[in-house]
Design an enzyme around this catalytic site. Structure first.
Site, PDB file in Angstrom:
ATOM      1  N   PHE A  26       0.463  -0.956  -0.002  1.00  0.00           N
ATOM      2  CA  PHE A  26       0.074  -0.026   0.114  1.00  0.00           C
ATOM      3  C   PHE A  26       0.894   1.302  -0.354  1.00  0.00           C
ATOM      4  O   PHE A  26       1.573   1.205   0.681  1.00  0.00           O
ATOM      5  CB  PHE A  26      -0.810  -0.178   1.245  1.00  0.00           C
ATOM      6  CG  PHE A  26      -2.132   0.573   1.135  1.00  0.00           C
ATOM      7  CD1 PHE A  26      -2.946   0.331   0.572  1.00  0.00           C
ATOM      8  CD2 PHE A  26      -1.974   1.755   1.529  1.00  0.00           C
ATOM      9  CE1 PHE A  26      -4.091   1.233   0.366  1.00  0.00           C
ATOM     10  CE2 PHE A  26      -3.197   3.333   1.655  1.00  0.00           C
ATOM     11  CZ  PHE A  26      -4.614   2.488   0.482  1.00  0.00           C
ATOM     12  N   ALA A  60       0.245  -2.718   6.037  1.00  0.00           N
ATOM     13  CA  ALA A  60       0.328  -2.891   7.355  1.00  0.00           C
ATOM     14  C   ALA A  60       0.377  -3.177   7.948  1.00  0.00           C
ATOM     15  O   ALA A  60       0.743  -4.172   8.783  1.00  0.00           O
ATOM     16  CB  ALA A  60       0.369  -1.361   8.022  1.00  0.00           C
ATOM     17  N   ILE A  85       1.778   4.660   6.161  1.00  0.00           N
ATOM     18  CA  ILE A  85       0.621   5.125   6.171  1.00  0.00           C
ATOM     19  C   ILE A  85       0.147   6.356   6.963  1.00  0.00           C
ATOM     20  O   ILE A  85       1.119   7.209   6.841  1.00  0.00           O
ATOM     21  CB  ILE A  85      -0.084   4.849   7.860  1.00  0.00           C
ATOM     22  CG1 ILE A  85       0.298   3.112   8.006  1.00  0.00           C
ATOM     23  CG2 ILE A  85      -1.825   4.557   8.611  1.00  0.00           C
ATOM     24  CD1 ILE A  85       0.720   2.631   9.273  1.00  0.00           C
ATOM     25  N   GLU A  89      -9.167  11.052   6.402  1.00  0.00           N
ATOM     26  CA  GLU A  89     -10.368  11.768   6.942  1.00  0.00           C
ATOM     27  C   GLU A  89     -10.872  10.722   8.239  1.00  0.00           C
ATOM     28  O   GLU A  89     -11.410  11.288   8.733  1.00  0.00           O
ATOM     29  CB  GLU A  89     -10.906  12.426   6.244  1.00  0.00           C
ATOM     30  CG  GLU A  89     -10.837  13.208   5.110  1.00  0.00           C
ATOM     31  CD  GLU A  89     -12.028  13.825   4.209  1.00  0.00           C
ATOM     32  OE1 GLU A  89     -13.331  13.266   3.907  1.00  0.00           O
ATOM     33  OE2 GLU A  89     -11.614  13.982   3.112  1.00  0.00           O
ATOM     34  N   THR A  90     -10.936   9.750   8.601  1.00  0.00           N
ATOM     35  CA  THR A  90     -11.542   8.997   9.378  1.00  0.00           C
ATOM     36  C   THR A  90     -10.421   8.048  10.472  1.00  0.00           C
ATOM     37  O   THR A  90      -9.256   8.572  10.131  1.00  0.00           O
ATOM     38  CB  THR A  90     -12.071   7.716   8.634  1.00  0.00           C
ATOM     39  OG1 THR A  90     -10.611   6.774   7.910  1.00  0.00           O
ATOM     40  CG2 THR A  90     -12.593   8.079   7.456  1.00  0.00           C
ATOM     41  N   HIS A  92      -9.090   4.920  10.399  1.00  0.00           N
ATOM     42  CA  HIS A  92      -8.337   4.213   9.745  1.00  0.00           C
ATOM     43  C   HIS A  92      -6.984   4.615  10.405  1.00  0.00           C
ATOM     44  O   HIS A  92      -6.748   3.180  10.121  1.00  0.00           O
ATOM     45  CB  HIS A  92      -8.832   4.027   8.766  1.00  0.00           C
ATOM     46  CG  HIS A  92      -8.049   2.729   7.991  1.00  0.00           C
ATOM     47  ND1 HIS A  92      -9.272   1.632   8.236  1.00  0.00           N
ATOM     48  CD2 HIS A  92      -7.721   2.610   7.292  1.00  0.00           C
ATOM     49  CE1 HIS A  92      -8.227   0.955   7.740  1.00  0.00           C
ATOM     50  NE2 HIS A  92      -7.903   1.501   7.185  1.00  0.00           N
ATOM     51  N   ARG A 131      10.887  11.823   4.153  1.00  0.00           N
ATOM     52  CA  ARG A 131      11.595  10.468   4.422  1.00  0.00           C
ATOM     53  C   ARG A 131      11.535   8.784   4.143  1.00  0.00           C
ATOM     54  O   ARG A 131      12.242   8.561   5.271  1.00  0.00           O
ATOM     55  CB  ARG A 131      10.786  10.275   5.647  1.00  0.00           C
ATOM     56  CG  ARG A 131      10.292  11.626   6.992  1.00  0.00           C
ATOM     57  CD  ARG A 131       8.694  11.482   8.019  1.00  0.00           C
ATOM     58  NE  ARG A 131       8.790  12.782   9.016  1.00  0.00           N
ATOM     59  CZ  ARG A 131       8.144  13.182   7.943  1.00  0.00           C
ATOM     60  NH1 ARG A 131       7.878  14.096   6.661  1.00  0.00           N
ATOM     61  NH2 ARG A 131       8.325  15.162   9.046  1.00  0.00           N
TER      62      ARG A 131
END
Length: 154
Positions: A26, A60, A85, A89-90, A92, A131
């Site tokens: 992801f 992840a 990650i 907006e949530t 999660h 990063r």
């Protein structure tokens, strides 16, 4: 590594170490950069290409299970967790960040095996890109240092 008495860094020697890497797919471009810089740094530290096992998982949350499978094999001196990650907006984001981090730590402690956790948790894609390269290198250094430290302590 550091010499505890002097606080001075010791040379990081990856020669003869066996390192496993689990990369979440992801945010694939970012995690690929993490993996690329991690593998390059491991090799720069003397880890042989044939002693690096690199596997990928969907995201992840799947990283700890793959780490656990690698740890169960007893084939590795250290492992590396790579992922990214990005806050949405949530809630999660918090769930994935917290659970993946806790899972990585649990595997490390359950197997008494160092795991360098380079699962980035960032606010946006720009922070991730800023990063990715350095955190990949850092993960390699941590894995080598901790593998050598645990060997010295046993």
């Amino acid at each position: 590594m550091q010499d505890a008495d002097k606080g001075a860094p010791l040379a990081l020697n990856g020669q003869d170490l066996r390192i496993g890497i689990v990369q979440a797919r992801f945010n694939a471009e970012i995690t690929a950069k993490l993996a690329e810089s991690c593998i390059a740094e491991l090799q720069a530290l003397g880890v042989s290409e044939r002693h690096i096992r690199h596997v990928t998982v969907p995201g992840a949350l799947e990283v700890p299970l793959a780490l656990d499978a690698l740890a169960e094999s007893d084939d590795f001196d250290a492992l590396v967790a790579l992922g990214c990650i990005i806050r949405g907006e949530t809630y999660h984001f918090e769930l994935v960040a917290n659970e993946s981090g806790a899972g990585v730590t649990r595997v490390s402690l359950d197997h008494h095996l160092p795991i360098a956790n380079a699962i980035l948790t960032v606010e946006n894609e720009a922070q991730a890109w800023a990063r990715a390269e350095e955190k990949g290198r850092d993960a390699a250094r941590v894995a080598v240092e901790m593998a050598n430290l645990l060997e010295d302590l046993s």
